[in-house]
Design an enzyme around this catalytic site. Structure first.
Site, PDB file in Angstrom:
ATOM      1  N   CYS A  62       0.839  -1.195   0.000  1.00  0.00           N
ATOM      2  CA  CYS A  62       0.000   0.000   0.000  1.00  0.00           C
ATOM      3  C   CYS A  62       0.878   1.251   0.000  1.00  0.00           C
ATOM      4  O   CYS A  62       2.087   1.175   0.087  1.00  0.00           O
ATOM      5  CB  CYS A  62      -0.912   0.003   1.216  1.00  0.00           C
ATOM      6  SG  CYS A  62      -0.039   0.152   2.778  1.00  0.00           S
ATOM      7  N   ALA A  65       3.277   1.495   2.780  1.00  0.00           N
ATOM      8  CA  ALA A  65       4.458   0.646   2.592  1.00  0.00           C
ATOM      9  C   ALA A  65       5.480   1.341   1.701  1.00  0.00           C
ATOM     10  O   ALA A  65       6.687   1.277   1.952  1.00  0.00           O
ATOM     11  CB  ALA A  65       4.053  -0.695   1.981  1.00  0.00           C
TER      12      ALA A  65
END
Lengths: 494, 73
Positions: A62, A65
């Site tokens: 995501c 991240a």
């Protein structure tokens, strides 16, 4: 099974697509292609950077991240606060092995985790007060940090907390830069947007901090962008650049510091390793400060030599001679490595499915070892990455974007490569299928793989994986034909 | 309207739109003289954008507002 020709490869893609429902099939078909080197642009053949099909197993991360894990995390003297529930921070801690020199908890904070641990009441009443308190606590416990960043997790965006206001207020109070990063996980389709958001945050909150106050840089100042020092990668790259006479001012972001970020505007050339995650800031610096940027590739001696010469071509003759000297110095050692490992790896087939640069950058290193990349794909690449990949790959090889777990397994089952390079989520699935595997996101706890020193490690690791004797022991003893001798059995299994 | 960045590539101008991360070559630009620069620009991917005609920038890359007229996004 030998290499596929174009028709067979296309048939394989069709066969794999067969299991999907009509709509998903139509969507996934756009993400799979058979390479054709004559293509100028990948756009007509492959679609990328699109939302994953619901219901399939995607391997993507995501935006959080991409921001906290990839771009911000490796800066060693910045404390990254994972603002939100505890899980995101805890599970993104330390897995990527971004090495740094420094003392953890004193002046370096890469492998520590700071989180505001959101509870129900914080979601209901807002978490701004908690963030302010957390910043005070961090400051009293770790006074040697040089800056802080607030990495927002999903709930922050959903409840609309004003982290910018808190950051500005607290920055004045503690006298340090505090960067609010709006990298809520639900933004975008993959971690790629997180890279973009963090690049923009670095641009807006940090890069220009010393504008007008910087001493003019030397003629050979360069910055390394997009090298995250995984297993020491950036160090293995840096020594080569320094040996040829360049002065490395900054490392973005592996083993990097706040001072390095702020000093970057004085460099003469930005060297960009991971194009996907740092091209944004390189483009910005090109426009604002007039610093040209250059993509380079430090995997495998062929590509390293090419890249060193290309880098040197931007400087005067001293650097050009320096590049030749460095290449000449390491070539004998590289020849010895190739002489040792090439006979063991010659003709082996590799399939790759990694992140932003490795599927195309490592092709040269595998070819140096006599191996052949028969399939490559990215989790979160954009079209310009595929434009570059098409040129690196051989004709009639498979290219897959955002491949699903099922597609990958099926491709591997049919093509039967001798090695798969991908992430930890795929690793054990392929081990169970009996296929040698290397985890190519963080070098399977090995490294460095960049630079000449890295190639030695790379060659050894690939040999270790492909020629590991355990792959010949895959069949249970009672399932082997009784009359076969040991050698026959090995031949059968292999 | 969106911000785009125009830079000089090996073969003419290169178009880049940060918001959507679209990079492509500019195959045709309506006006390309020092006094008048911009107008309709056509991209390699078939997209057409419009930049308000203006004096040519003294330095590239150059960020400018552009309007999408037609084509992929």
């Amino acid at each position: 099974m030998g290499l596929l020709n174009r028709e067979e490869a296309e048939a394989l893609i069709q066969e794999v697509l067969e299991v999907y429902p009509e709509k998903a099939k139509k969507d996934r078909a756009k993400h799979l292609m058979v390479n054709d080197k004559t293509l100028e642009s990948a756009k007509k053949c492959i679609t990328s950077n699109r939302k994953s099909v619901p219901g399939v197993m995607t391997q993507r991360g995501c935006a959080y991240a991409g921001a906290k894990g990839v771009v911000w995390g490796p800066f060693k003297d910045i404390i990254d606060i994972s603002h939100g529930p505890i899980g995101c921070g805890q599970y993104s801690r330390g897995g990527r092995r971004n090495y740094y020199s420094g003392i953890a908890g004193v002046d370096s904070f890469c492998d520590m985790m700071f989180s505001s641990d959101f509870q129900e009441k914080d979601v209901v009443f807002g978490g701004d007060k908690k963030l302010a308190k957390l910043i005070d606590e961090v400051e009293s416990l770790f006074p040697l940090s040089k800056a802080l960043s607030v990495q927002s997790e999903c709930p922050i965006g959903l409840i609309g907390d004003d982290i910018e206001a808190v950051s500005k207020k607290k920055a004045v109070e503690i006298g340090k830069t505090i960067v609010p990063v709006r990298c809520e996980g639900f933004r975008g389709v993959s971690q790629s947007l997180g890279h973009h958001i963090s690049n923009d945050a670095l641009r807006d909150w940090m890069l220009s901090n010393r504008d007008g106050k910087l001493e003019p840089g030397g003629p050979y100042d360069v910055a390394i962008l997009g090298d995250y020092n995984i297993g020491g990668d950036a160090w293995a790259s840096r020594i080569l650049l320094e040996e040829m006479g360049l002065n490395v001012v900054a490392q973005w972001s592996g083993d990097g510091t706040v001072a390095e970020i702020e000093n970057t505007p004085k460099v003469k050339l930005n060297l960009l390793h991971c194009y996907r995650s740092m091209n944004y800031i390189a483009r910005h610096m090109e426009e604002k400060y007039g610093i040209p940027w250059l993509e380079y590739n430090f995997f495998g001696p062929t590509k390293i030599a090419e890249s060193l010469r290309e880098i040197a071509s931007h400087f005067d003759d001293t650097i050009k001679e320096g590049a030749e000297r460095v290449i000449a110095k390491y070539q004998p050692a590289m020849d010895a490595i190739i002489a040792k490992f090439k006979p063991r790896l010659q003709g082996k087939k590799v399939m790759l499915y990694v992140g932003g640069l490795r599927p195309r950058h490592t092709v040269g290193a595998y070819e140096d070892l006599g191996m052949e990349v028969v399939g490559a794909g990215y989790e979160f690449a954009h079209n310009d990455d595929y434009d570059r990949t098409i040129k690196e790959m051989k004709d009639a090889t498979l290219i897959y974007d955002d491949a699903t777990g099922y597609e990958l397994e099926e491709f591997v089952r049919q093509i039967k490569p001798d090695l798969v390079g991908s992430g930890i989520k795929e690793k054990y699935a392929f081990h169970k299928m009996g296929v040698p595997f290397r985890q190519m996101h963080s070098w399977d706890y090995s490294g460095p793989y960049h630079g000449y020193d890295g190639f030695a490690v790379f060659a050894r690791d690939m040999d270790m994986a492909v020629n590991n004797p355990c792959w010949t022991l895959f069949k249970a003893p009672w399932e082997k034909p009784a009359e076969a001798t040991n050698e026959d059995t090995e031949a059968l299994v292999a | 309207m969106a911000n785009i960045m125009i830079r000089k590539g090996d073969r003419g101008y290169v178009f880049y739109m940060p918001k959507r991360d679209i990079e492509d070559s500019i195959v045709a630009m309506e006006f390309d003289t020092p006094e008048k620069w911009g107008g309709e620009i056509r991209l390699g991917n078939g997209g057409i954008y419009y930049i308000e005609p203006q004096e040519a920038p003294t330095r590239l890359p150059y960020s400018v507002r552009a309007k999408r007229i037609d084509g992929v996004e």
